[in-house]
Motif scaffolding. Structure first.
Motif, PDB file in Angstrom:
ATOM      1  N   ALA A 118      -3.728  -1.526   7.169  1.00 31.32           N
ATOM      2  CA  ALA A 118      -2.536  -1.875   6.395  1.00 31.32           C
ATOM      3  C   ALA A 118      -2.977  -2.450   5.065  1.00 31.32           C
ATOM      4  N   LEU A 119      -2.245  -2.131   4.006  1.00 31.27           N
ATOM      5  CA  LEU A 119      -2.513  -2.733   2.701  1.00 31.27           C
ATOM      6  C   LEU A 119      -1.868  -4.114   2.674  1.00 31.27           C
ATOM      7  N   ASP A 136       2.306  -4.012   5.956  1.00 35.21           N
ATOM      8  CA  ASP A 136       1.688  -3.062   5.062  1.00 35.21           C
ATOM      9  C   ASP A 136       2.552  -2.906   3.812  1.00 35.21           C
ATOM     10  N   CYS A 137       1.912  -2.909   2.654  1.00 37.01           N
ATOM     11  CA  CYS A 137       2.716  -2.695   1.458  1.00 37.01           C
ATOM     12  C   CYS A 137       2.464  -1.328   0.847  1.00 37.01           C
ATOM     13  N   GLY A 138       2.172  -0.344   1.685  1.00 34.12           N
ATOM     14  CA  GLY A 138       2.172   1.008   1.171  1.00 34.12           C
ATOM     15  C   GLY A 138       1.048   1.946   1.591  1.00 34.12           C
ATOM     16  N   GLU A 146       4.540   0.013  17.503  1.00 31.64           N
ATOM     17  CA  GLU A 146       3.217  -0.504  17.865  1.00 31.64           C
ATOM     18  C   GLU A 146       2.407  -0.846  16.610  1.00 31.64           C
ATOM     19  N   GLN A 147       2.536  -0.016  15.596  1.00 29.97           N
ATOM     20  CA  GLN A 147       1.818  -0.303  14.342  1.00 29.97           C
ATOM     21  C   GLN A 147       2.355  -1.574  13.696  1.00 29.97           C
ATOM     22  N   LEU A 148       3.664  -1.745  13.695  1.00 29.65           N
ATOM     23  CA  LEU A 148       4.244  -2.968  13.119  1.00 29.65           C
ATOM     24  C   LEU A 148       3.724  -4.197  13.859  1.00 29.65           C
ATOM     25  N   VAL A 149       3.647  -4.083  15.179  1.00 27.68           N
ATOM     26  CA  VAL A 149       3.141  -5.205  15.989  1.00 27.68           C
ATOM     27  C   VAL A 149       1.697  -5.512  15.589  1.00 27.68           C
ATOM     28  N   GLN A 150       0.899  -4.462  15.417  1.00 29.34           N
ATOM     29  CA  GLN A 150      -0.492  -4.711  15.049  1.00 29.34           C
ATOM     30  C   GLN A 150      -0.615  -5.253  13.620  1.00 29.34           C
ATOM     31  N   PHE A 151       0.257  -4.839  12.732  1.00 34.93           N
ATOM     32  CA  PHE A 151       0.230  -5.413  11.381  1.00 34.93           C
ATOM     33  C   PHE A 151       0.482  -6.924  11.466  1.00 34.93           C
ATOM     34  N   ALA A 152       1.412  -7.320  12.338  1.00 36.01           N
ATOM     35  CA  ALA A 152       1.704  -8.749  12.512  1.00 36.01           C
ATOM     36  C   ALA A 152       0.468  -9.471  13.049  1.00 36.01           C
ATOM     37  N   GLU A 153      -0.195  -8.858  14.026  1.00 40.51           N
ATOM     38  CA  GLU A 153      -1.391  -9.468  14.631  1.00 40.51           C
ATOM     39  C   GLU A 153      -2.530  -9.574  13.615  1.00 40.51           C
ATOM     40  N   GLY A 225       7.701  -2.017   2.816  1.00 36.00           N
ATOM     41  CA  GLY A 225       6.804  -3.003   2.205  1.00 36.00           C
ATOM     42  C   GLY A 225       6.519  -2.650   0.752  1.00 36.00           C
ATOM     43  N   ASN A 226       6.369  -1.358   0.494  1.00 25.86           N
ATOM     44  CA  ASN A 226       6.132  -0.909  -0.871  1.00 25.86           C
ATOM     45  C   ASN A 226       7.360  -1.153  -1.736  1.00 25.86           C
ATOM     46  N   VAL A 227       8.536  -0.854  -1.196  1.00 18.26           N
ATOM     47  CA  VAL A 227       9.783  -1.111  -1.923  1.00 18.26           C
ATOM     48  C   VAL A 227       9.891  -2.608  -2.238  1.00 18.26           C
TER      49      VAL A 227
END
Lengths: 327, 327
Positions: A118-119, A136-138, A146-153, A225-227
Motif C-alpha cells: 500500500a502507498l 493505501d493512497c493509490g 481482506e486487503q483493507l484489513v491488512q492495510f489497517a494492520e 485514498g487517492n481521491v
C-alpha cells in the motif's frame, strides 16, 4: 552510509528537478550516497557528487504490465534493480505509480505474509506536529475487504514503529462514523477488524474528520485514498492561492500581509503542499518512495528526506517481525 | 409563492437551528410559504409565520430500509408526503441521507427514465463566481458504470439549465487524467461516454484539479464523491482554523490581521465552509435538498436558499424534457 537509488526520469518536469533536489540535499547533508539513474547527458551536474548510471529508456505513464516488464533499459527498472540486488537501501522515483508498484513487487518483493503493498503518506493535521498515515493512497484502484484489513494492520505496525507509540488509533475511511456506513468492501473489513478484537481499531471516520488530529492511521482502498489525498492537496493549494490573491487586493491588504507575515509563514510551514513529497510502498522488503509525478525540486527533496527517514526507522524490521520473518 | 416543506427534526443540533434558519430567511424575504414539520412544542416561535405540522417521531440515522417505511409519524415522512401530494414544491431536511433517498425515491418518485437519483452539490472553485457541480456526492455507496454515465448526463442537463450554458464541460472523477485510469466501474463508464460521442464529455480528472475552475460537472460514484466533498470541507476548515490560530500568535500578527481584514473577509466569502448548505437529489420529480446532519442555522438557511433557487430554476423541467416526459 545510506545508499539511495534515484530514478531521475519519468517526472512531468524532467530530470532537472531531480538533479537540483539531489544537489540541494548534498549541500546540507553528507549521510547519503546517491546512485542516480537516467540519461547521463542530463546528469552531468552530479559528476563527482553521485554515482551516475546511464539508462537510455524511460517508463511511460501509458506502459501496460507487459511493457513494464519488457523495458529493461528504463531508468526505473535499473534503479529498482539496484535495490533488489542490495546495492542500495531504498529508491525514490517520480515515474508511473503502476510501473513502480509492479517492479517493486516483482523484484524487491513483498515481505512474506503481505498480500499487496500500500502507498502510505503521512499528512499534517490540525494538531501541530501530529501526522496521519493514510494508506493505501493509490497503489491499487480496487481492493477487497481482506486487503483493507491488512492495510489497517500494516499501518498500525508502521506508525507504532516509526513514532514509537504503543496506543495507535486506527480508523477505516468511510462515508459516516456509524458501523453500517461504508462501501461494500469497507463494511466487510469493519466486521473482520471488529471480530479480530484489535484494541487499536477505532471504527469508521468521515473524510471531513480524518485530519483533526485524532487519527493516527487511516486505512482505505487505493481509489478512495487517492481521491482523499488529492482533494486535500487541491483544496490546500486552492485556498493558498485565494488567500494570496486576496492579500494582493489593495495597498491596505498588502501592508496588513506584511505585518502579519509571521502568521502566514506559520501557515505555510503547517500546510505547505509542496512538502507533500511522496508516498512509501509499505509491505515491500525495502524502502520504495514514489514522489509526485509533477514534483518540483523542493517536493522531490522532501521525498528523498522521507525515504531516508523511513530507511533510518524500524519500519521494515517491524513489518518483518510482525509477519514472522526475520532475515 | 413557493411552498417549501421543512423537516425540522433529525439534525445533530436539534430543531432550534431549523427554527432560527426559517426566521432568518423570513426576515429578509417574503417569497416562500413554509410548512415546518416536527414536534410542535419545539416550533412555537414559528407560530403565525409558518404552517406548523406536528410529527411525534424522528427518523434515526440507524433506521434500516424497513424501519424507514414503517415509521409513518416521522417528521421526514410527513414532510416528504407534503411534496408527494403536491402541497409543497420542495423539501429541505438534515436527517439521514439513506432515509431521505429512500422516501424521496418511493414517494416523490424518480423522473421516468432516471435509474437512480444522485446528490448534487455546487462547490466554489478557484475562479471567483464559477461553481463545479459534483454528483453523486453520497446518495449511493456503490454504483455501476451505467449509473455513472447517467450521473454525467443528469449533471450536464442540470448545469446547462441552471446556468443557461450551452457548452458544459463534464469530467469523470478518477485517479489520473489518462483514459486507462480509474476504478473498474469508472473505466467502463469512460468507454460508454466516449462511444456515445458526447461533445461535453472531457475525460478523466484527478481530485486535485477538480476545483481549478475548468470543470463544470464532475461525475463520480457516491462513495468517492462523498470522500471528495468531505475532504474538501475538512481541509478548508482545517486551513481556516490554522490561519486563525496563526493570526492570533502575537500582537504583531493580530495588528496585521486587522489591517488585512478585507482580504480575510474576501477569503471567507470565497470558501466559507458553513455556506456548504446542502445537496439536491437530482433525478427526482421535485426539489429535495439534504442539508448537512451537523448544519447550524446559517448552513440550514443556505440549504433553504439552495432549494428555492433550484425550484426557481428550470432544472426539473429540463430533466423531464431530456428524459422524454412532460407532465
Amino acid at each position: 552510509m545510506i545508499k539511495l537509488a534515484i530514478d531521475a526520469m519519468g517526472g512531468d518536469l524532467g530530470s532537472k528537478i531531480v538533479v537540483d533536489a539531489v544537489l540541494n540535499y548534498l549541500k546540507e547533508h553528507d549521510d547519503v550516497s546517491f546512485y542516480v539513474v537516467g540519461k547521463k547527458e542530463e546528469l552531468t551536474e552530479l559528476e563527482n557528487k553521485a554515482t551516475i548510471i546511464d539508462a537510455r529508456d524511460v517508463m511511460e505513464m501509458e506502459d501496460g504490465a507487459l511493457s513494464i516488464l519488457r523495458k529493461k533499459e528504463t531508468s526505473m527498472n535499473k534503479a529498482i534493480e539496484l535495490v533488489a540486488d542490495n546495492v542500495c537501501d531504498g529508491i525514490v522515483s517520480c515515474g508511473s505509480t503502476g510501473a513502480f508498484l509492479t517492479l517493486a513487487t516483482l523484484k524487491v518483493k513483498l515481505i512474506p505474509g503481505v498480500k499487496r503493498a500500500a502507498l502510505g503518506t503521512f499528512m499534517p493535521t490540525l494538531v501541530d506536529g501530529h501526522f496521519t498515515l493514510i494508506l493505501d493512497c493509490g497503489a491499487s484502484n480496487e481492493n477487497n475487504a481482506e486487503q483493507l484489513v491488512q492495510f489497517a494492520e500494516i499501518g498500525e505496525c508502521v506508525y507504532r514503529s516509526v513514532y514509537n507509540k504503543n496506543d495507535v488509533d486506527v480508523y477505516l475511511l468511510s462515508n459516516g462514523a456509524e458501523e453500517h456506513k461504508g462501501c461494500p468492501e469497507g463494511k466487510e473489513a469493519y466486521q473482520i477488524l471488529k471480530n479480530k478484537e484489535y484494541s487499536w481499531f477505532k471504527g469508521n471516520i468521515e473524510a471531513k474528520e480524518c485530519l483533526n488530529g485524532t487519527v493516527d492511521v487511516l486505512a482505505t482502498g487505493g481509489y478512495a485514498g487517492n481521491v482523499l489525498l488529492k482533494s486535500i492537496e487541491g483544496t490546500a493549494m486552492m485556498m493558498s492561492s485565494i488567500l494570496k490573491e486576496s492579500l494582493y487586493m489593495s495597498l491596505r491588504t498588502k501592508i496588513g500581509a506584511k505585518i502579519a507575515y509571521p502568521a502566514l509563514k506559520n501557515l505555510k510551514r503547517r500546510i505547505d503542499p509542496s512538502k507533500g513529497g511522496g508516498a512509501c510502498l509499505m509491505g515491500i522488503n525495502k524502502v520504495c518512495v514514489k514522489a509526485h509525478g509533477n514534483a518540483n525540486a523542493r517536493a522531490f527533496q522532501t521525498a528523498i528526506e522521507y525515504a531516508i527517514s523511513m530507511i533510518n526507522s524500524p519500519m521494515i524490521a517491524s513489518l518483518k517481525e510482525k509477519y514472522g520473518t526475520k532475515n
